[in-house]
Design a protein around this motif. Structure first.
Motif, PDB file in Angstrom:
ATOM      1  N   GLU A 194     -88.002  24.790 -28.455  1.00  0.00           N
ATOM      2  CA  GLU A 194     -86.706  24.900 -27.109  1.00  0.00           C
ATOM      3  C   GLU A 194     -86.100  23.440 -26.823  1.00  0.00           C
ATOM      4  O   GLU A 194     -85.102  22.826 -26.391  1.00  0.00           O
ATOM      5  N   THR A 217     -83.334  21.505 -26.855  1.00  0.00           N
ATOM      6  CA  THR A 217     -81.856  20.946 -25.779  1.00  0.00           C
ATOM      7  C   THR A 217     -81.735  19.395 -26.096  1.00  0.00           C
ATOM      8  O   THR A 217     -81.276  18.871 -25.732  1.00  0.00           O
ATOM      9  N   ASN A 251     -78.153  17.869 -26.156  1.00  0.00           N
ATOM     10  CA  ASN A 251     -78.065  16.545 -25.492  1.00  0.00           C
ATOM     11  C   ASN A 251     -77.599  14.774 -25.811  1.00  0.00           C
ATOM     12  O   ASN A 251     -77.984  13.877 -25.253  1.00  0.00           O
TER      13      ASN A 251
END
Length: 182
Positions: free
Chosen positions: A66, A70, A74
């Motif tokens: 995770e 992320t 981003n």
């Protein structure tokens, strides 16, 4: 882009990550630091620092997976290095896997037999203090490296095996990454 560096203990994963940080300014996360942070904050986390690698990987991979997603979402670069990565990242969607470079480091059996107590053992603390947790049994260490090489072959992970001249052979790792990164 995410670079995952895995492999047998004391093969130079942290050193490689540090050199990539210095050259490309891409931060890195040591999975050992994550492991110890979780363990020190919750002794009932399901593992200890001495637990088998597979158990620690099972506990940490969902968190790391995770973190990777992320970072990709981003548009951030990150290097993650450590022994506790799965042998395959097939549980991630293609959109994420396409932005991940994964490689593994291992020593050949002959290299270990010739260099365990001299080069390998002596250089284990170049970046981090590795006074404990090092496999001192030669046959066990050879088995770990052979297992990791087999895992790479089964899962199509780029393997860099150190056979004779560590410095020269590590140059091949940098050259391979240079082609992929820029």
């Amino acid at each position: 882009m995410i670079i995952l560096i895995t492999g047998a203990s004391c093969t130079g994963k942290t050193l490689l990550a540090q050199k990539l940080l210095e050259k490309y300014k891409i931060p890195y996360l040591s999975i050992d630091h994550l492991k110890m942070g979780i363990y020190r904050s919750d002794k009932n986390c399901g593992f200890t620092p001495e637990s088998p690698d597979d158990l620690i990987t099972e506990k940490l991979w969902p968190i790391l997976r995770e973190i990777i997603k992320t970072n990709i979402e981003n548009n951030q670069n990150l290097i993650i290095e450590g022994c506790y990565l799965p042998v395959s990242i097939e549980d991630m969607e293609d959109e994420y896997r396409s932005k991940i470079i994964m490689l593994s480091l291992a020593f050949s059996e002959n290299y270990i037999r010739k260099n365990l107590s001299s080069l390998i053992f002596e250089k284990r603390s170049i970046i981090e203090n590795r006074e404990s947790g090092f496999i001192e049994d030669m046959e066990e260490y050879i088995s770990e490296n052979l297992r990791r090489k087999a895992d790479c072959n089964r899962n199509n992970i780029k393997l860099f095996e150190f056979i004779e001249d560590y410095e020269a052979e590590m140059s091949a790792v940098y050259e391979w990454l240079e082609e992929l990164v820029y």
